[in-house]
Design an enzyme around this catalytic site. Structure first.
Site, short mmCIF file in Angstrom:
data_model
loop_
_atom_site.label_atom_id
_atom_site.label_comp_id
_atom_site.label_asym_id
_atom_site.label_seq_id
_atom_site.Cartn_x
_atom_site.Cartn_y
_atom_site.Cartn_z
N PRO A 11 0.79 -1.24 0.00
CA PRO A 11 0.00 0.00 0.00
C PRO A 11 0.82 1.28 0.00
CG PRO A 11 -0.18 -1.15 2.10
CD PRO A 11 0.50 -2.09 1.15
N ASN A 12 0.33 2.21 -0.78
CA ASN A 12 0.84 3.59 -0.91
C ASN A 12 2.10 3.70 -1.76
OD1 ASN A 12 -1.18 4.91 0.74
ND2 ASN A 12 -0.26 3.83 2.46
N ARG A 19 5.40 12.00 -3.43
CA ARG A 19 5.28 12.54 -2.07
C ARG A 19 6.49 12.07 -1.27
NH1 ARG A 19 1.39 14.37 -4.09
NH2 ARG A 19 -0.79 14.47 -3.46
N TYR A 24 11.62 8.61 0.46
CA TYR A 24 11.51 7.53 -0.53
C TYR A 24 12.15 7.85 -1.88
CZ TYR A 24 8.22 5.78 2.92
OH TYR A 24 7.66 5.33 4.09
N ASN A 75 8.02 -5.79 -1.24
CA ASN A 75 8.00 -4.67 -0.30
C ASN A 75 6.55 -4.57 0.18
OD1 ASN A 75 7.95 -2.33 1.14
ND2 ASN A 75 9.07 -1.10 -0.36
N ALA A 78 3.40 -0.96 4.73
CA ALA A 78 2.97 -0.99 6.14
C ALA A 78 2.51 -2.37 6.59
CB ALA A 78 1.86 0.04 6.35
N HIS A 81 4.56 -4.75 8.97
CA HIS A 81 4.59 -4.66 10.43
C HIS A 81 3.31 -5.19 11.07
CE1 HIS A 81 7.80 -2.11 9.11
NE2 HIS A 81 6.97 -1.23 8.58
N ASP A 88 1.75 -15.86 6.23
CA ASP A 88 1.22 -17.21 5.97
C ASP A 88 1.23 -17.52 4.47
OD1 ASP A 88 0.78 -17.67 8.65
OD2 ASP A 88 -1.37 -17.25 8.58
N GLU A 99 12.84 -9.59 0.94
CA GLU A 99 12.05 -8.44 1.44
C GLU A 99 12.86 -7.16 1.19
OE1 GLU A 99 11.31 -8.98 5.61
OE2 GLU A 99 10.59 -6.93 5.89
N HIS A 101 12.90 -2.87 1.64
CA HIS A 101 12.37 -1.59 2.13
C HIS A 101 13.23 -0.47 1.58
CE1 HIS A 101 9.53 -3.59 4.60
NE2 HIS A 101 10.50 -4.39 5.01
N ILE A 102 12.59 0.53 1.04
CA ILE A 102 13.31 1.65 0.45
C ILE A 102 14.02 2.44 1.54
CG2 ILE A 102 13.02 3.79 -0.87
CD1 ILE A 102 10.45 2.37 -2.09
N SER A 103 13.32 2.71 2.62
CA SER A 103 13.90 3.46 3.74
C SER A 103 14.55 2.48 4.72
CB SER A 103 12.81 4.26 4.46
OG SER A 103 11.86 3.39 5.05
N ARG A 108 13.85 4.43 11.91
CA ARG A 108 12.57 5.14 11.98
C ARG A 108 11.82 4.74 13.26
NH1 ARG A 108 9.70 4.88 6.26
NH2 ARG A 108 8.51 6.57 7.25
N ARG A 112 8.14 0.27 13.19
CA ARG A 112 8.64 -0.22 11.90
C ARG A 112 9.80 -1.22 12.09
NH1 ARG A 112 6.10 3.30 8.16
NH2 ARG A 112 5.81 5.35 9.10
O1 CA2 Z 1 10.73 1.84 3.35
C1 CA2 Z 1 9.85 1.15 2.80
O2 CA2 Z 1 9.96 0.69 1.68
C2 CA2 Z 1 8.53 0.88 3.55
O3 CA2 Z 1 8.13 -0.45 3.26
C3 CA2 Z 1 7.54 1.88 3.02
C4 CA2 Z 1 6.19 1.87 3.74
C5 CA2 Z 1 6.38 1.93 5.24
O4 CA2 Z 1 5.12 1.76 5.89
C6 CA2 Z 1 7.34 0.86 5.75
O5 CA2 Z 1 7.50 1.02 7.15
C7 CA2 Z 1 8.68 1.00 5.06
C8 CA2 Z 1 5.34 3.06 3.30
C9 CA2 Z 1 5.11 3.12 1.83
C10 CA2 Z 1 4.54 4.47 1.52
O6 CA2 Z 1 5.06 4.89 0.30
C11 CA2 Z 1 4.96 6.19 -0.02
C12 CA2 Z 1 5.74 6.62 -1.06
C13 CA2 Z 1 5.72 7.92 -1.43
C14 CA2 Z 1 4.87 8.81 -0.77
C15 CA2 Z 1 4.08 8.37 0.26
C16 CA2 Z 1 4.12 7.05 0.63
#
Ligand code: CA2
Length: 146
Positions: A11-12, A19, A24, A75, A78, A81, A88, A99, A101-103, A108, A112
């Site tokens: 998601p997102n 954003r 990111y 990836n 959210a 977590h 499963d 797996e 994660h970009i960040s 953080r 997370r």
């Molecule tokens: O660092 C990552 O890749 C995460 O999986 C990104 C998730 C976050 O909940 C994880 O803790 C770490 C959030 C993805 C949201 O992506 C956005 C990208 C651009 C603008 C807003 C949200």
């Protein structure tokens, strides 16, 4: 082609590059997909790319990967977590799972720091920006050719 890698984004992540670039980066998900397709061809792999904001749709994609994919790069965003259901589903997949994660989730908020998916993942890449997907593909090439 000697292997199909299913790349799954949660998601997102469709907002990538639009954003919060300080967290990111500036690449969009389309850019990431194009970079992955180019590298996969160099590695003699094929990749299928999928993003959804819905937990059940991500699980369906993992189930479909059981029939067609040699490895999964995921990836879960959210859901990393929170989702025992995604864990499963991944446990029912037989090939390697990486797996991404970009960040750097460990730098953080503490919520997370825990990942259900890491209980299944063969490798975890975090904090390398969108380059992390490329590292995951290189590792996947090693794992599925082993
Ligand atoms: O660092 C990552 O890749 C995460 O999986 C990104 C998730 C976050 O909940 C994880 O803790 C770490 C959030 C993805 C949201 O992506 C956005 C990208 C651009 C603008 C807003 C949200």
């Amino acid at each position: 082609m000697s292997g199909l890698i299913q790349i799954i984004n949660g998601p997102n992540l469709n907002l990538l590059g639009r954003r919060q670039p300080e967290i990111y980066g500036y690449e969009t998900l389309d850019d990431v997909e194009a970079d992955c397709a180019a590298l996969a061809a160099d590695l003699d792999l094929e990749c299928a790319f999928y993003q959804s904001n819905y937990e059940g749709a991500l699980i369906d994609c993992i189930h479909q990967a059981r029939e067609k994919a040699d490895g999964i790069i995921i990836n879960p965003a959210a859901y990393t977590h929170t989702s025992v259901a995604i864990l499963d589903a991944l446990n029912a997949f037989e090939g390697p799972v990486i797996e991404v994660h970009i960040s750097n989730v460990h730098k953080r908020e503490s919520f997370r720091h825990h990942s259900y998916v890491s209980l299944r993942a063969d490798g975890v890449i975090a904090g390398c920006g969108t380059e992390g997907y490329q590292y995951a593909l290189r590792r996947m090439a090693t794992l599925i050719k082993a």
